[in-house]
Design a protein around this motif. Structure first.
Motif, PDB file in Angstrom:
ATOM      1  N   LEU A 294       3.510 -82.060  -0.840  1.00 35.84           N
ATOM      2  CA  LEU A 294       4.045 -81.344   0.326  1.00 35.84           C
ATOM      3  C   LEU A 294       2.947 -81.498   1.510  1.00 35.84           C
ATOM      4  O   LEU A 294       3.528 -81.620   2.702  1.00 35.84           O
ATOM      5  CB  LEU A 294       4.370 -80.183   0.110  1.00 35.84           C
ATOM      6  N   ARG A 295       1.783 -81.039   1.307  1.00 34.84           N
ATOM      7  CA  ARG A 295       0.878 -81.124   2.297  1.00 34.84           C
ATOM      8  C   ARG A 295       0.419 -82.433   3.184  1.00 34.84           C
ATOM      9  O   ARG A 295       0.125 -82.353   4.275  1.00 34.84           O
ATOM     10  CB  ARG A 295      -0.496 -80.199   1.705  1.00 34.84           C
TER      11      ARG A 295
ATOM     12  N   ASN B 246       4.192 -86.250   1.788  1.00 36.13           N
ATOM     13  CA  ASN B 246       5.022 -87.187   0.851  1.00 36.13           C
ATOM     14  C   ASN B 246       6.330 -86.309   0.207  1.00 36.13           C
ATOM     15  O   ASN B 246       6.415 -85.319   0.309  1.00 36.13           O
ATOM     16  CB  ASN B 246       3.857 -87.453  -0.202  1.00 36.13           C
ATOM     17  N   PHE B 247       6.975 -87.276  -0.583  1.00 33.94           N
ATOM     18  CA  PHE B 247       7.894 -86.886  -1.489  1.00 33.94           C
ATOM     19  C   PHE B 247       7.572 -86.094  -2.525  1.00 33.94           C
ATOM     20  O   PHE B 247       6.656 -86.528  -3.013  1.00 33.94           O
ATOM     21  CB  PHE B 247       9.308 -87.744  -1.435  1.00 33.94           C
ATOM     22  N   ILE B 248       8.277 -85.008  -2.918  1.00 31.34           N
ATOM     23  CA  ILE B 248       8.057 -84.297  -4.174  1.00 31.34           C
ATOM     24  C   ILE B 248       8.894 -84.814  -5.299  1.00 31.34           C
ATOM     25  O   ILE B 248      10.103 -85.014  -5.105  1.00 31.34           O
ATOM     26  CB  ILE B 248       8.081 -82.812  -3.912  1.00 31.34           C
ATOM     27  N   GLU B 249       8.487 -84.532  -6.650  1.00 35.25           N
ATOM     28  CA  GLU B 249       8.997 -84.797  -7.946  1.00 35.25           C
ATOM     29  C   GLU B 249       9.736 -83.792  -8.307  1.00 35.25           C
ATOM     30  O   GLU B 249       9.672 -83.569  -9.546  1.00 35.25           O
ATOM     31  CB  GLU B 249       8.127 -85.425  -8.758  1.00 35.25           C
ATOM     32  N   TYR B 250      10.609 -82.952  -7.421  1.00 37.75           N
ATOM     33  CA  TYR B 250      11.368 -81.925  -8.074  1.00 37.75           C
ATOM     34  C   TYR B 250      12.310 -82.235  -9.101  1.00 37.75           C
ATOM     35  O   TYR B 250      12.610 -81.386  -9.995  1.00 37.75           O
ATOM     36  CB  TYR B 250      11.885 -81.005  -6.841  1.00 37.75           C
TER      37      TYR B 250
ATOM     38  N   ILE C  54      13.808 -78.920   0.886  1.00 37.08           N
ATOM     39  CA  ILE C  54      12.230 -79.153   1.211  1.00 37.08           C
ATOM     40  C   ILE C  54      12.290 -80.898   1.219  1.00 37.08           C
ATOM     41  O   ILE C  54      11.748 -81.295   2.377  1.00 37.08           O
ATOM     42  CB  ILE C  54      11.262 -78.720   0.642  1.00 37.08           C
ATOM     43  N   GLN C  55      12.637 -81.400   0.313  1.00 38.60           N
ATOM     44  CA  GLN C  55      12.785 -82.933   0.130  1.00 38.60           C
ATOM     45  C   GLN C  55      13.531 -83.666   1.183  1.00 38.60           C
ATOM     46  O   GLN C  55      13.418 -84.358   1.647  1.00 38.60           O
ATOM     47  CB  GLN C  55      13.199 -83.083  -1.353  1.00 38.60           C
ATOM     48  N   MET C  56      14.826 -82.678   1.703  1.00 34.19           N
ATOM     49  CA  MET C  56      15.732 -83.276   2.402  1.00 34.19           C
ATOM     50  C   MET C  56      15.066 -83.521   3.883  1.00 34.19           C
ATOM     51  O   MET C  56      15.257 -84.144   4.928  1.00 34.19           O
ATOM     52  CB  MET C  56      17.202 -82.686   2.712  1.00 34.19           C
TER      53      MET C  56
ATOM     54  N   ALA D 277      -4.636 -77.507  -6.657  1.00 36.88           N
ATOM     55  CA  ALA D 277      -3.488 -77.204  -6.153  1.00 36.88           C
ATOM     56  C   ALA D 277      -2.463 -78.291  -7.085  1.00 36.88           C
ATOM     57  O   ALA D 277      -2.952 -79.039  -7.392  1.00 36.88           O
ATOM     58  CB  ALA D 277      -3.369 -77.725  -4.668  1.00 36.88           C
ATOM     59  N   PRO D 278      -1.596 -77.627  -7.455  1.00 41.18           N
ATOM     60  CA  PRO D 278      -0.282 -78.295  -8.063  1.00 41.18           C
ATOM     61  C   PRO D 278       0.022 -79.440  -7.341  1.00 41.18           C
ATOM     62  O   PRO D 278       0.239 -79.563  -6.145  1.00 41.18           O
ATOM     63  CB  PRO D 278       0.987 -77.268  -8.188  1.00 41.18           C
ATOM     64  N   SER D 279       0.450 -80.604  -8.064  1.00 41.50           N
ATOM     65  CA  SER D 279       0.881 -82.013  -7.604  1.00 41.50           C
ATOM     66  C   SER D 279       1.879 -81.795  -6.623  1.00 41.50           C
ATOM     67  O   SER D 279       1.744 -82.650  -5.538  1.00 41.50           O
ATOM     68  CB  SER D 279       1.065 -82.807  -8.439  1.00 41.50           C
ATOM     69  N   MET D 280       2.763 -81.249  -6.634  1.00 41.94           N
ATOM     70  CA  MET D 280       3.888 -80.813  -5.567  1.00 41.94           C
ATOM     71  C   MET D 280       3.367 -80.376  -4.265  1.00 41.94           C
ATOM     72  O   MET D 280       3.983 -80.816  -3.263  1.00 41.94           O
ATOM     73  CB  MET D 280       5.208 -80.171  -6.122  1.00 41.94           C
TER      74      MET D 280
END
Length: 84
Positions: free
Chosen positions: A18-19, A22-26, A57-59, A11-14
């Motif tokens: 998300l699963r 954790n915070f994502i690095e968008y 999603i981050q918010m 799976a991609p790191s983001m």
């Protein structure tokens, strides 16, 4: 090349972040590409929509982690979120 890693799937790191909640690095992954595109006058409508959706999603994740609280009633238009 497309099938070079069959049957393994990573799976991609983001998605992993998300699963896990954790915070994502968008901002690093998409934000830098958007800055370069803007600097070079390259239109990026799809990437911009993805960036904005990931921001939402981050918010949501930040709210779940109690990084800020939203007011109970709708605030005035000049309301600013205070991060903890």
């Amino acid at each position: 090349m497309i099938r070079s890693d069959d049957p393994n799937f990573y799976a991609p790191s983001m998605l992993v972040d998300l699963r896990k909640g954790n915070f994502i690095e968008y901002q690093v992954i998409l934000g830098n590409a958007l800055k370069v595109a803007k600097k070079n006058n390259v239109p990026t409508p799809t990437l911009t929509v993805l960036f904005n959706l990931l921001h939402l999603i981050q918010m949501r994740t930040m709210e779940e982690h109690k990084k800020f609280e939203l007011p109970e009633v709708r605030p005035s238009p000049d309301y600013k979120i205070e991060f903890k």
